[in-house]
Design a protein around this motif. Sequence first.
Motif, PDB file in Angstrom:
ATOM      1  N   ARG A  33       0.837  -1.190   0.000  1.00 17.81           N
ATOM      2  CA  ARG A  33       0.000   0.000   0.000  1.00 17.81           C
ATOM      3  C   ARG A  33       0.872   1.240   0.000  1.00 17.81           C
ATOM      4  N   GLN A  34       0.285   2.329  -0.447  1.00 15.33           N
ATOM      5  CA  GLN A  34       1.033   3.582  -0.551  1.00 15.33           C
ATOM      6  C   GLN A  34       0.121   4.754  -0.281  1.00 15.33           C
ATOM      7  N   THR A  35       0.613   5.694   0.505  1.00 13.13           N
ATOM      8  CA  THR A  35      -0.061   6.962   0.697  1.00 13.13           C
ATOM      9  C   THR A  35       0.806   8.056   0.098  1.00 13.13           C
TER      10      THR A  35
ATOM     11  N   GLU B 235      -5.335   5.103   9.625  1.00 10.12           N
ATOM     12  CA  GLU B 235      -3.988   4.928   9.069  1.00 10.12           C
ATOM     13  C   GLU B 235      -3.937   3.871   7.965  1.00 10.12           C
ATOM     14  N   ASP B 236      -5.020   3.138   7.780  1.00 12.94           N
ATOM     15  CA  ASP B 236      -5.074   2.150   6.701  1.00 12.94           C
ATOM     16  C   ASP B 236      -5.481   2.775   5.374  1.00 12.94           C
ATOM     17  N   THR B 237      -5.863   4.033   5.388  1.00  6.40           N
ATOM     18  CA  THR B 237      -6.212   4.724   4.150  1.00  6.40           C
ATOM     19  C   THR B 237      -5.003   4.774   3.224  1.00  6.40           C
ATOM     20  N   ALA B 238      -5.164   4.253   2.015  1.00 11.32           N
ATOM     21  CA  ALA B 238      -4.050   4.162   1.069  1.00 11.32           C
ATOM     22  C   ALA B 238      -4.555   3.590  -0.248  1.00 11.32           C
ATOM     23  N   VAL B 239      -3.692   3.620  -1.236  1.00 11.88           N
ATOM     24  CA  VAL B 239      -3.919   2.844  -2.453  1.00 11.88           C
ATOM     25  C   VAL B 239      -3.250   1.488  -2.246  1.00 11.88           C
ATOM     26  N   TYR B 240      -4.000   0.441  -2.450  1.00 11.53           N
ATOM     27  CA  TYR B 240      -3.514  -0.916  -2.244  1.00 11.53           C
ATOM     28  C   TYR B 240      -3.195  -1.546  -3.598  1.00 11.53           C
ATOM     29  N   TYR B 241      -1.996  -2.118  -3.669  1.00  9.84           N
ATOM     30  CA  TYR B 241      -1.508  -2.703  -4.919  1.00  9.84           C
ATOM     31  C   TYR B 241      -1.263  -4.198  -4.749  1.00  9.84           C
ATOM     32  N   CYS B 242      -1.640  -4.927  -5.751  1.00  9.05           N
ATOM     33  CA  CYS B 242      -1.326  -6.353  -5.850  1.00  9.05           C
ATOM     34  C   CYS B 242      -0.032  -6.496  -6.647  1.00  9.05           C
TER      35      CYS B 242
ATOM     36  N   TYR C 238       5.802  -6.779 -11.882  1.00  8.33           N
ATOM     37  CA  TYR C 238       4.362  -6.902 -12.101  1.00  8.33           C
ATOM     38  C   TYR C 238       3.590  -6.297 -10.935  1.00  8.33           C
ATOM     39  N   TRP C 239       2.826  -5.268 -11.261  1.00  7.76           N
ATOM     40  CA  TRP C 239       1.987  -4.587 -10.283  1.00  7.76           C
ATOM     41  C   TRP C 239       0.607  -4.337 -10.884  1.00  7.76           C
ATOM     42  N   GLY C 240      -0.411  -4.365 -10.052  1.00  6.81           N
ATOM     43  CA  GLY C 240      -1.727  -3.959 -10.484  1.00  6.81           C
ATOM     44  C   GLY C 240      -1.831  -2.447 -10.532  1.00  6.81           C
ATOM     45  N   GLN C 241      -3.016  -1.983 -10.929  1.00  6.70           N
ATOM     46  CA  GLN C 241      -3.224  -0.548 -11.063  1.00  6.70           C
ATOM     47  C   GLN C 241      -3.535   0.121  -9.723  1.00  6.70           C
ATOM     48  N   GLY C 242      -3.859  -0.675  -8.746  1.00  8.66           N
ATOM     49  CA  GLY C 242      -4.162  -0.149  -7.421  1.00  8.66           C
ATOM     50  C   GLY C 242      -5.642   0.073  -7.198  1.00  8.66           C
ATOM     51  N   THR C 243      -6.038  -0.058  -5.958  1.00 10.50           N
ATOM     52  CA  THR C 243      -7.420   0.228  -5.578  1.00 10.50           C
ATOM     53  C   THR C 243      -7.398   1.065  -4.307  1.00 10.50           C
ATOM     54  N   GLN C 244      -8.215   2.105  -4.288  1.00 14.82           N
ATOM     55  CA  GLN C 244      -8.207   3.053  -3.172  1.00 14.82           C
ATOM     56  C   GLN C 244      -9.042   2.518  -2.014  1.00 14.82           C
ATOM     57  N   VAL C 245      -8.463   2.567  -0.839  1.00 13.90           N
ATOM     58  CA  VAL C 245      -9.191   2.274   0.391  1.00 13.90           C
ATOM     59  C   VAL C 245      -9.161   3.530   1.250  1.00 13.90           C
ATOM     60  N   THR C 246     -10.329   3.998   1.619  1.00 11.51           N
ATOM     61  CA  THR C 246     -10.441   5.192   2.448  1.00 11.51           C
ATOM     62  C   THR C 246     -11.228   4.848   3.703  1.00 11.51           C
ATOM     63  N   VAL C 247     -10.610   5.097   4.848  1.00 12.96           N
ATOM     64  CA  VAL C 247     -11.264   4.830   6.127  1.00 12.96           C
ATOM     65  C   VAL C 247     -11.643   6.170   6.744  1.00 12.96           C
ATOM     66  N   SER C 248     -12.907   6.314   7.080  1.00 14.44           N
ATOM     67  CA  SER C 248     -13.399   7.563   7.642  1.00 14.44           C
ATOM     68  C   SER C 248     -13.701   7.400   9.130  1.00 14.44           C
TER      69      SER C 248
END
Length: 113
Positions: A38-40, A88-95, A102-112
Amino acid sequence: QVQLVESGGGLVQAGGSLRLSCAASGIIFRLSTMGWYRQTAGKQRELVATITSSGSTNYGDSVKGRFTISRDNAKSTVYLQMNSLNLEDTAVYYCTVPRSSYWGQGTQVTVSS
């Protein structure tokens, strides 16, 4: 051509759960170690979890006990079950296939809150 396609991200309240999926093609999935990072903004990508072809798992310290990585070789899919999510888990998550390009395009996870 290798493709890693993530899905399952979204907006969730703190304390909630999400499950991410990553469908892989173009690799011999059953023989491949798979991983989630994951990346922020402004930070380096951080290890979330990996799973080997035999099912051995490894987790980043910040997610141990809350996240679970699993795989379904018949579906060439790796999952990340995320529980007790916090801000703190809010990030773009990559496979990824670790130690490859080889990386995926990423999926955004946002915790409110």
